[in-house]
Design a protein around this motif. Structure first.
Motif, PDB file in Angstrom:
ATOM      1  N   VAL A  42       0.835  -1.205   0.000  1.00  0.00           N
ATOM      2  CA  VAL A  42       0.000   0.000   0.000  1.00  0.00           C
ATOM      3  C   VAL A  42       0.872   1.259   0.000  1.00  0.00           C
ATOM      4  CG1 VAL A  42      -1.695   1.326   1.315  1.00  0.00           C
ATOM      5  CG2 VAL A  42      -1.958  -1.146   1.075  1.00  0.00           C
ATOM      6  N   LEU A  92      -1.425   3.999   7.424  1.00  0.00           N
ATOM      7  CA  LEU A  92      -1.979   4.027   6.067  1.00  0.00           C
ATOM      8  C   LEU A  92      -2.444   5.428   5.691  1.00  0.00           C
ATOM      9  CD1 LEU A  92      -3.985   0.676   6.130  1.00  0.00           C
ATOM     10  CD2 LEU A  92      -1.889   1.147   4.853  1.00  0.00           C
ATOM     11  N   ALA A 133      -7.648   1.547   1.255  1.00  0.00           N
ATOM     12  CA  ALA A 133      -7.157   0.279   1.790  1.00  0.00           C
ATOM     13  C   ALA A 133      -8.248  -0.284   2.694  1.00  0.00           C
ATOM     14  CB  ALA A 133      -5.878   0.492   2.586  1.00  0.00           C
ATOM     15  N   VAL A 181      -3.912   7.560   2.045  1.00  0.00           N
ATOM     16  CA  VAL A 181      -4.850   6.502   1.651  1.00  0.00           C
ATOM     17  C   VAL A 181      -6.060   6.523   2.583  1.00  0.00           C
ATOM     18  CG1 VAL A 181      -5.149   4.005   1.403  1.00  0.00           C
ATOM     19  CG2 VAL A 181      -2.972   5.083   0.753  1.00  0.00           C
TER      20      VAL A 181
END
Length: 238
Positions: free
Chosen positions: A81, A121, A89, A126
């Motif tokens: 990722v 993340l 995600a 994201v």
């Protein structure tokens, strides 16, 4: 508007059966977008039995809608990722040997772990969604993790829909209202199809996104991919 994200894992399964590049996964993803998909979902597993890690890199170069990468947040997933920086995600609690997702996170027991994962993340730009069962007790702890969205695990709804659809959807309507109050975005996925999708959408009109793979690809064998995607889109119309 509820967006349709098409999970293309089953396309990769078909391709891998012969070991070549037919069907071409990247081309199918591009065609799905052209046919009306508003996102592409993949779930790369450690054994690469369908989506391969290289597939994720190849898809990231060409997808123009929302790219959603599902997976258990081990180091391999986190590194992927970080490298790809998809739009979303989606975190699932699956062990490596799982055939498919079969439950959501216990956001009480794993709250500290999820909080760290979500924060990392999000630092990559994201959006994060946590796969979750339709149980009230898991929603406030999910909010505490800092996640942007939750994805409702809809297999129980799909299984009970033919028996009593009002009863089947009731817990989902309840937790959806809680998610909305908490300011959590709301996705849904697992065993949704042309029979049960419209009623779920009508019952929870503020769904942000549904992710559908197995049923959609099966329907495409009969109706064709373009027609099937349009059929699913129509189930989501307000």
């Amino acid at each position: 508007m509820t967006k349709l994200s098409v999970n293309i894992n089953k396309i990769a399964t078909l391709r891998n059966a012969r070991g070549a590049n037919n069907p071409n996964l990247v081309q199918v993803a591009l065609d799905a977008e052209r046919f009306g998909a508003q996102g592409i979902t993949v779930h790369p597993r450690p054994d690469e039995r369908h989506i391969k890690f290289q597939d994720v890199l190849d898809l990231a170069k060409v997808i123009s809608t929302e790219f959603n990468i599902e997976g258990y947040p081990d180091q391999r997933y986190m590194d992927l990722v970080k490298l790809v920086r998809p739009a979303q995600a989606t975190l699932v609690p699956d062990p490596p040997q799982a055939i498919t997702s079969s439950s959501g996170w216990d956001t009480i027991a794993h709250q500290a772990f999820l909080k760290d994962v979500v924060s990392e993340l999000q630092s990559y730009g994201v959006r994060v969604s946590i796969f979750i069962n339709p149980e009230v007790k898991f929603f406030e702890p999910a909010k505490t993790t800092g996640t942007d969205r939750v994805e409702l695990y809809t297999e129980p709804y799909a299984s009970n829909y033919p028996i009593n659809r009002e009863k089947a959807v009731r817990p989902y309507v309840e937790v959806a209202a809680i998610a909305k109050e908490l300011g959590l975005g709301l996705n849904a996925g697992h065993d949704l199809d042309l029979h049960n999708l419209k009623f779920l959408k009508q019952s929870i009109p503020f769904l942000d996104e549904v992710s559908i793979g197995h049923a959609l690809i099966c329907d495409a064998l009969y109706y064709g991919l373009e027609n099937t995607i349009q059929m699913y889109r129509r189930q989501l119309e307000d």
